[in-house]
Write a protein that holds these residues in place. Structure first.
Motif, mmCIF file in Angstrom:
data_model
loop_
_atom_site.group_PDB
_atom_site.id
_atom_site.type_symbol
_atom_site.label_atom_id
_atom_site.label_comp_id
_atom_site.label_asym_id
_atom_site.label_seq_id
_atom_site.Cartn_x
_atom_site.Cartn_y
_atom_site.Cartn_z
ATOM 1 N N ASP A 62 5.511 4.519 -7.950
ATOM 2 C CA ASP A 62 4.672 4.801 -6.792
ATOM 3 C C ASP A 62 3.416 3.940 -6.858
ATOM 4 O O ASP A 62 3.097 3.365 -7.890
ATOM 5 C CB ASP A 62 4.360 6.291 -6.630
ATOM 6 C CG ASP A 62 3.449 6.851 -7.693
ATOM 7 O OD1 ASP A 62 3.378 8.082 -7.771
ATOM 8 O OD2 ASP A 62 2.813 6.101 -8.445
ATOM 9 N N VAL A 63 2.758 3.848 -5.703
ATOM 10 C CA VAL A 63 1.627 2.939 -5.575
ATOM 11 C C VAL A 63 0.344 3.748 -5.552
ATOM 12 O O VAL A 63 0.197 4.658 -4.747
ATOM 13 C CB VAL A 63 1.762 2.112 -4.282
ATOM 14 C CG1 VAL A 63 0.526 1.287 -4.044
ATOM 15 C CG2 VAL A 63 2.971 1.211 -4.379
ATOM 16 N N SER A 74 3.067 10.215 2.462
ATOM 17 C CA SER A 74 2.686 9.415 3.626
ATOM 18 C C SER A 74 3.655 9.610 4.788
ATOM 19 O O SER A 74 3.331 9.343 5.931
ATOM 20 C CB SER A 74 2.622 7.934 3.243
ATOM 21 O OG SER A 74 3.826 7.543 2.626
ATOM 22 N N ARG A 75 4.868 10.098 4.502
ATOM 23 C CA ARG A 75 5.858 10.284 5.566
ATOM 24 C C ARG A 75 5.894 11.711 6.090
ATOM 25 O O ARG A 75 6.588 11.992 7.051
ATOM 26 C CB ARG A 75 7.262 9.963 5.041
ATOM 27 C CG ARG A 75 7.430 8.556 4.599
ATOM 28 C CD ARG A 75 7.396 7.627 5.785
ATOM 29 N NE ARG A 75 7.735 6.278 5.398
ATOM 30 C CZ ARG A 75 6.872 5.416 4.898
ATOM 31 N NH1 ARG A 75 5.640 5.768 4.699
ATOM 32 N NH2 ARG A 75 7.268 4.194 4.563
ATOM 33 N N PRO A 77 -3.697 3.781 -4.932
ATOM 34 C CA PRO A 77 -4.769 2.986 -4.339
ATOM 35 C C PRO A 77 -5.904 2.735 -5.333
ATOM 36 O O PRO A 77 -6.124 3.537 -6.230
ATOM 37 C CB PRO A 77 -5.260 3.852 -3.172
ATOM 38 C CG PRO A 77 -4.721 5.193 -3.408
ATOM 39 C CD PRO A 77 -3.543 5.088 -4.301
ATOM 40 N N PHE A 123 3.325 12.314 -4.174
ATOM 41 C CA PHE A 123 2.357 11.374 -3.609
ATOM 42 C C PHE A 123 3.073 10.273 -2.848
ATOM 43 O O PHE A 123 2.627 9.839 -1.785
ATOM 44 C CB PHE A 123 1.502 10.774 -4.731
ATOM 45 C CG PHE A 123 0.315 10.024 -4.226
ATOM 46 C CD1 PHE A 123 0.375 8.661 -4.010
ATOM 47 C CD2 PHE A 123 -0.864 10.684 -3.959
ATOM 48 C CE1 PHE A 123 -0.723 7.970 -3.541
ATOM 49 C CE2 PHE A 123 -1.972 10.006 -3.491
ATOM 50 C CZ PHE A 123 -1.901 8.635 -3.278
ATOM 51 N N ALA A 124 4.196 9.815 -3.416
ATOM 52 C CA ALA A 124 4.938 8.741 -2.765
ATOM 53 C C ALA A 124 5.451 9.180 -1.394
ATOM 54 O O ALA A 124 5.409 8.428 -0.425
ATOM 55 C CB ALA A 124 6.090 8.304 -3.664
ATOM 56 N N MET A 125 5.956 10.402 -1.306
ATOM 57 C CA MET A 125 6.540 10.868 -0.059
ATOM 58 C C MET A 125 5.516 11.366 0.943
ATOM 59 O O MET A 125 5.806 11.474 2.129
ATOM 60 C CB MET A 125 7.509 12.033 -0.322
ATOM 61 C CG MET A 125 8.702 11.690 -1.166
ATOM 62 S SD MET A 125 9.672 10.397 -0.435
ATOM 63 C CE MET A 125 10.322 11.220 0.996
ATOM 64 N N ILE A 173 0.816 -1.216 0.000
ATOM 65 C CA ILE A 173 0.000 0.000 0.000
ATOM 66 C C ILE A 173 0.844 1.258 0.000
ATOM 67 O O ILE A 173 0.394 2.320 -0.347
ATOM 68 C CB ILE A 173 -0.955 0.054 1.216
ATOM 69 C CG1 ILE A 173 -0.184 -0.178 2.515
ATOM 70 C CG2 ILE A 173 -2.086 -0.918 1.063
ATOM 71 C CD1 ILE A 173 -1.004 0.134 3.738
ATOM 72 N N ASP A 174 2.111 1.117 0.394
ATOM 73 C CA ASP A 174 2.936 2.290 0.600
ATOM 74 C C ASP A 174 3.999 2.372 -0.487
ATOM 75 O O ASP A 174 4.609 1.379 -0.835
ATOM 76 C CB ASP A 174 3.575 2.159 1.995
ATOM 77 C CG ASP A 174 4.314 3.401 2.369
ATOM 78 O OD1 ASP A 174 5.384 3.274 2.975
ATOM 79 O OD2 ASP A 174 3.820 4.487 2.054
ATOM 80 N N SER A 175 4.226 3.566 -1.002
ATOM 81 C CA SER A 175 5.187 3.665 -2.100
ATOM 82 C C SER A 175 6.623 3.535 -1.648
ATOM 83 O O SER A 175 7.494 3.249 -2.442
ATOM 84 C CB SER A 175 5.046 5.001 -2.800
ATOM 85 O OG SER A 175 3.705 5.350 -2.938
ATOM 86 N N LEU A 176 6.893 3.813 -0.367
ATOM 87 C CA LEU A 176 8.292 3.904 0.035
ATOM 88 C C LEU A 176 8.870 2.591 0.538
ATOM 89 O O LEU A 176 10.067 2.401 0.543
ATOM 90 C CB LEU A 176 8.451 4.955 1.133
ATOM 91 C CG LEU A 176 8.327 6.387 0.631
ATOM 92 C CD1 LEU A 176 8.433 7.344 1.792
ATOM 93 C CD2 LEU A 176 9.425 6.693 -0.361
ATOM 94 N N VAL A 177 7.996 1.701 0.984
ATOM 95 C CA VAL A 177 8.464 0.477 1.611
ATOM 96 C C VAL A 177 9.293 -0.365 0.640
ATOM 97 O O VAL A 177 10.298 -0.964 1.005
ATOM 98 C CB VAL A 177 7.236 -0.303 2.134
ATOM 99 C CG1 VAL A 177 7.429 -1.778 2.058
ATOM 100 C CG2 VAL A 177 6.883 0.129 3.525
ATOM 101 N N HIS A 180 -5.368 13.580 0.873
ATOM 102 C CA HIS A 180 -5.528 12.130 0.811
ATOM 103 C C HIS A 180 -4.919 11.452 2.023
ATOM 104 O O HIS A 180 -5.459 10.480 2.538
ATOM 105 C CB HIS A 180 -4.865 11.623 -0.476
ATOM 106 C CG HIS A 180 -5.082 10.170 -0.733
ATOM 107 N ND1 HIS A 180 -4.166 9.206 -0.373
ATOM 108 C CD2 HIS A 180 -6.093 9.504 -1.291
ATOM 109 C CE1 HIS A 180 -4.619 8.014 -0.713
ATOM 110 N NE2 HIS A 180 -5.787 8.167 -1.273
ATOM 111 N N TYR A 181 -3.768 11.971 2.465
ATOM 112 C CA TYR A 181 -3.105 11.388 3.627
ATOM 113 C C TYR A 181 -3.392 12.153 4.915
ATOM 114 O O TYR A 181 -2.731 11.930 5.919
ATOM 115 C CB TYR A 181 -1.586 11.354 3.393
ATOM 116 C CG TYR A 181 -1.162 10.264 2.452
ATOM 117 C CD1 TYR A 181 -0.789 10.543 1.152
ATOM 118 C CD2 TYR A 181 -1.144 8.941 2.869
ATOM 119 C CE1 TYR A 181 -0.402 9.541 0.293
ATOM 120 C CE2 TYR A 181 -0.755 7.935 2.013
ATOM 121 C CZ TYR A 181 -0.386 8.241 0.721
ATOM 122 O OH TYR A 181 0.005 7.240 -0.125
#
Lengths: 270, 346
Positions: free
Chosen positions: A261-262, B219-220, A264, B215-217, A217-221, B252-253
């Motif tokens: 990137d992921v 979430s952090r 949803p 978008f990728a970043m 679900i996460d792009s960074l993992v 979104h986050y």
């Protein structure tokens, strides 16, 4: 990458236990070379492929189906936004070498539609680490389609005109999330702002299987970094030096160029 | 001819803005302030009404030539409000301030006739202007001083492109807290590089990412702190192109988006968001695809919009030198800054 490792493991497990170690090693190496040649360097070894990998034909046929389906979705007067065809280069090479294979490349779905006489416009979106959209732009222009070229920051501005969005996907995970070129998630998000009708994501069904049993679900993992050499420098020479000088002078500054990137599943329609 | 003489200074300002000699909103604000000082102290006007007519003429001139350049017109509108207030005070009609009863029972048709002449008006206005100038000059520091209230240790802050206000804000906080900053490059001019270099050289851990990696970043990221070109009357933003995508990703986050804006950026006009013609201002497409690409350029369209509209529901907080406000409070701030009669002057 994972699939390659899986294949290597498979090769090793299939080794005949009766042969000597040296011979086994040579055998495994030979098979790995073979795998590299046939699965990865498709363009040059296409004939070998047809003989040895019947599964490849299956991919071709799937590709045709995808193309036909997408073409059916494209209507007269549509404005289509495209982003992220990194495996596209291979498709182009294939198309150049064997023209009857043209229907396998996803680009061809657009060509197919235009061949059917549908009038539509294409908006090519590009983004900086690699600026791959330029090649796509040239190809589309050579096929005679009406094109517009923008960078990612202008998508919000043009999205009002766009009727469909086509994204090139790399993999679909088991939970419905899509792994695609970095930036695709942003475009899907913008497309969801209620003004666009349709968001279509197309899997690249050529080199790697489009489905994965993994979940993410996460792009960074789990991601890849773009090699610094592949990063296209900014065209304005004055600005180019700014960042590189700063990077050298202080340890506190880093750059981060992700490859994927992921997205949803709620942001994808088809 | 007094009319032409009045407009020549405005025309100089407009041409400087168009040629890029005056670029940041802060510089435009200072220039406008100087312009107004000259008008009030040197031009001939007999009463408040004439002065207001002159200033309204200037506002119309600027609006016609540079419809999207709102800093100058906002400051002039503010001065109009100051003039009206001064007149009200001096004329003693509402000498003790408006009570609620007076506000409610005030006659709608009562037209304030500002044509009485007051000897003291000039000096009062010049005093006000000096105060306002000091306020302008210290507003960036005042915004930066609030940084410690909003930034926590070990947070990751995301910012887009280059903004002097945001830079000072972050540097001020970095004096006492350690945090990381992610700077989005913001194509096609990539101002983010300059911002990142400046932050890193003052000791803040900085990472530069391309526009596509937001978008990728996200979430952090703990907070998004951005500057803007102007703030619309509904609380939305007219910001640099690309900020809409960043704000959507933040929503979104569920990452709070904080916008640092000086008071002169608040503009009393609305944007019809489905009219993209409102943001017709585009820059040269050479930054997107260089002219050296060759004959391909004949056949394609290239767009390079400068601005983006960000709707108010994507913004969490506005920070001005007076403190923080929610986007829904913008209408109240507008009524304090400008008089309703001056909202539309075109």
């Amino acid at each position: 990458m994972r699939n390659a490792i899986r294949v290597v493991k498979l090769i090793i497990s299939n080794v005949n236990p009766e042969i000597t170690e040296d011979q086994a090693r040579k055998d495994v190496l030979a098979r790995i070379d073979f795998f590299v040649k046939t699965r990865i360097e498709l363009a040059s070894n296409w004939l070998l492929l047809i003989c040895k990998w019947g599964a490849f034909l299956k991919y071709l046929l799937k590709g045709k189906e995808v193309v036909r389906y997408v073409s059916s979705k494209i209507q007269n007067g549509d404005v289509i936004l495209v982003y992220g065809w990194f495996l596209f280069f291979i498709a182009v090479l294939l198309r150049r070498l064997f023209s009857f294979l043209s229907s396998t490349s996803v680009l061809s779905s657009l060509k197919h539609s235009s061949a059917q006489g549908k009038k539509f416009r294409v908006v090519v979106v590009d983004s900086r680490p690699r600026l791959e959209g330029k090649t796509l732009l040239k190809e589309l222009k050579n096929s005679g389609l009406d094109c517009t070229y923008i960078l990612l920051n202008a998508v919000s501005y043009l999205l009002r005109e766009v009727t469909k969005v086509l994204l090139g996907a790399h993999t679909f995970f088991a939970n419905g999330h899509m792994l695609a070129r970095v930036g695709s998630a942003m475009i899907s998000l913008l497309a969801k702002v209620p003004l666009t009708f349709f968001s279509v994501s197309l899997p690249e069904s050529l080199t790697l299987p489009a489905q994965s049993s993994r979940v993410q679900i996460d792009s960074l993992v789990y991601n890849e970094l773009i090699n610094e050499d592949c990063v296209v420098p900014i065209s304005d020479p004055a600005r180019r030096e700014q960042l590189s000088e700063a990077l050298k002078s202080t340890k506190k500054l880093h750059t981060l160029h992700l490859l994927y990137d992921v997205t949803p599943p709620e942001l994808i329609d088809v | 001819m007094p009319q032409n003489a009045n407009l020549s200074d405005v025309i100089t300002l407009i041409s400087d803005i168009k040629h890029g000699k005056v670029f940041s909103s802060y510089e435009i604000a200072l220039r406008t302030e100087n312009l107004l000082e000259k008008v009030i102290s040197e031009e001939k006007w007999a009463n408040a009404k004439e002065l207001m007519q002159q200033i309204k003429g200037k506002i119309q001139q600027v609006t016609q030539s540079l419809p999207l350049e709102t800093t100058a017109t906002n400051i002039m509108r503010h001065i109009l409000k100051v003039i009206r207030e001064e007149c009200d005070q001096v004329s003693k009609k509402k000498g003790e301030g408006q009570s609620l009863h007076q506000l409610v029972t005030a006659d709608q048709s009562e037209e304030r006739d500002y044509s009485e002449s007051h000897g003291d008006l000039k000096n009062c206005l010049l005093d006000h202007l000096t105060e306002y100038k000091v306020e302008l000059e210290t507003s960036t520091e005042n915004i930066a001083a609030q940084a410690l209230e909003h930034i926590h240790t070990k947070e990751i802050i995301l910012t887009v492109g280059k903004s002097n206000t945001v830079e000072k804000f972050l540097k001020h906080a970095a004096g006492q807290r350690s945090f990381q900053v992610i700077v989005v490059e913001a194509g096609p001019l990539y101002h983010g590089h300059k911002m990142a270099a400046s932050l890193a050289l003052s000791g803040i851990q900085t990472t530069v990412i391309p526009d596509s990696g937001v978008f990728a970043m996200m979430s952090r990221v703990n907070k998004v702190i951005i500057g803007t070109h102007s703030v619309m009357a509904d609380g939305g933003l007219r910001a640099a192109s690309g900020v809409h995508g960043v704000a959507l990703a933040a929503k979104h986050y569920s990452v709070p988006v904080m916008v640092l804006a000086h008071m002169y950026k608040l503009t009393p006009s609305y944007v019809c968001s489905h009219e993209k013609d409102t943001f017709k201002m585009c820059a040269s497409p050479a930054n997107i695809i260089p002219y050296s690409t060759g004959p391909l350029l004949n056949k394609i369209n290239v767009y390079n919009p400068i601005f983006d509209y960000v709707p108010p529901e994507l913004v969490t907080l506005f920070i001005s030198h007076q403190g923080g406000n929610a986007p829904s409070y913008v209408y109240r701030l507008l009524s304090e800054l400008y008089h309703p009669d001056d909202y539309e002057l075109y």
